[in-house]
Structures are given as structure tokens and as C-alpha cells.
Design an enzyme around this catalytic site. Sequence first.
Site, PDB file in Angstrom:
ATOM      1  N   CYS A  17       0.872  -1.178   0.000  1.00  9.64           N
ATOM      2  CA  CYS A  17       0.000   0.000   0.000  1.00  9.64           C
ATOM      3  C   CYS A  17       0.908   1.227   0.000  1.00  9.64           C
ATOM      4  CB  CYS A  17      -0.969  -0.019   1.183  1.00  9.64           C
ATOM      5  SG  CYS A  17      -0.172   0.147   2.796  1.00  9.64           S
ATOM      6  N   ARG A  18       0.465   2.350   0.517  1.00  8.20           N
ATOM      7  CA  ARG A  18       1.290   3.556   0.499  1.00  8.20           C
ATOM      8  C   ARG A  18       2.404   3.489   1.531  1.00  8.20           C
ATOM      9  NH1 ARG A  18       0.710   8.551   3.228  1.00  8.20           N
ATOM     10  NH2 ARG A  18      -1.297   7.790   3.911  1.00  8.20           N
TER      11      ARG A  18
END
Length: 115
Positions: A67-68
Site C-alpha cells: 500500500c502507500r
Amino acid sequence: MSELPTRDVDGVPTISVTDLPADLALVDVREDDEWRAGHAEGALHVPMGQVPQRLGELPEGPFAVVCRSGGRSQRTAQWLQHNGYEVVNVEGGMGAWADAGKPLVSESGQEPFVR
């Protein structure tokens, strides 16, 4: 996945972007706008909230989840592991990916970046 250089974080194998094998399938669980801004080439995009409905699209065998920054992918990897998948979480997410100078592509036609 015991051959991968992982460490355990809350029961989930976690790997740094620098130790991530190039041939390990990567599932990006960020939202659509984050994906369009910049992602790893060849990654599969399945937003976190859609994972349960899209299990049939996930790679067979071990894969990494990103993810980020690593939080959403940690939760997703934990859920997938609980449901029998062999997964590893990417520590630091796409932020760490970009910081390590790994290549990004975008869907917007603009210079890719991590959003």
C-alpha cells in the site's frame, strides 16, 4: 516463504523493498487515485476494500501485498494469511519503494509519484 528474508510483524511476514524478489507477484491494495498516480509495473491492483470479493483474481502461490506506507497492506496480508494465502507485507509500502529508487509507472500519462 521461509527462503525470503522476512521478519515477523504482528504474525505477518514482512519484507523490505530492497529484499523483495523481482519475480514475486505484487498486489497493490491502494485506492484508484493512488494507483493511477504511480505504481510498480506489473503489479495487480485490488483495493483493500475489494479484496474479499476479488479473491479469484489473486496470484496463485506466494505473493507480496503493498500500500502507500504499509498499514493497509499489513491488515490485508493478515486477513489473507488467516484465510490460507501465503503472503508477505512490503515494509514501508510504495513510499519505501520510491525512496529506494525502484521504478514507477502511472496511468495518468504524467510523471509517476506515490500518492
